[in-house]
Design an enzyme around this catalytic site. Sequence first.
Site: not given
Length: 340
Positions: A177, A235, A239
């Site tokens: 980012k 993380d 998912d």
Amino acid sequence: MSNRIPATLIPGDGIGPEIVDATISILDALRAPFDWEICTAGLAGVKACGDPLPPETIDSIRRTGLALKGPLETPVGGGFRSSNVRLREEFHLYANVRPALSLMPGGRYENIDLVTIRENTEGLYVGFEHYIPIDGDMHAVAIGSGVNTRAGCRRIAEFAYEYAVRNKRRKVTIVHKANILKALTGLFRETASEVGRAYEGRVQTDERIVDACAMQLVLNPWQFDVIVTTNLFGDILSDEIAGLVGGLGMAPGANIGEHVAIFEAVHGSAPDIAGKGIANPLALILASAMMLAHVGCHDLAARLRQAIDVTLNQDAIRTRDLGGSASTRDFANALTRRLS
Ligand code: NAD
């Protein structure tokens, strides 16, 4: 000379003992060469000896260098610090490897085969957080800092490219980012891109801003191969990626350092279904296949993966999260039959 391999086993919290039990029965059926040292951590550690990461557990992992771990519960907000994060710090488990592979046809997506490599010890998970009280409100302002080091960024990027070469992968996508967090993730992008240049001609390099990556994973996940990213983004994205292959019940993970490797499911302790005997043990079973490959038992890992394929697709034995009706034990028994 004995070719047995000492390894630490942490049953963990919630559904942990149920899926660990299922996994161990399968490893036994495979005659996997592990000699287990059973240890506690998480809430089970607090209950047994008042410590979410007891010294005996740390000593065992230091001795064996190898662990299979059930999920550990962490209180939200206050309470003790995550034992998972502490384990990663204690043993410098800098690389979190999370493969996502479609194991069954007919899901929302087919033929998914991608791997997330997440930096596991730096970034916004270092826990440098505090509140500033104002006018009696102790939580008026919350401050959190992230830490990325050039050495840490280089180490995870080199791990990702080496993983790509070793596993015959074609492309590494660097996810960051750097448009907003210019220093924190700018350093990651700069260093990982530099590492990528050294692999030119062997592995392609690509990059994405994390939000665009999240959307493209839903629109066209097949464009990705290996994703390397910082701690928090890894993380979250892993998912999301688990969702592409049928959910958290299908997602294994490995935490790798120089001297220690800990294998686990990506999911947590699932307190909503704990004790009901319905949890899908596959994520931990797949993690155990990664563990077998890690110690060089590639033939056993391949046999296990093959038996999983047959159990899911030929025998159609599936737990509820996969649309079936099998219990944790039914699934383990069916898989064991395919191994014998
Ligand atoms: P979770 O992953 O435990 O559960 C999310 C949802 O997925 C729940 O509905 C759960 O029932 C379902 N689910 C998870 N694993 C499943 C399985 N094997 N089979 C079928 N369904 C499954 O996430 P959470 O509820 O946010 O977290 C619960 C606890 O786990 C928290 O204390 C959290 O800190 C901890 N946690 C631990 C780890 C770890 O040890 N590596 C990872 C994530 C969360």
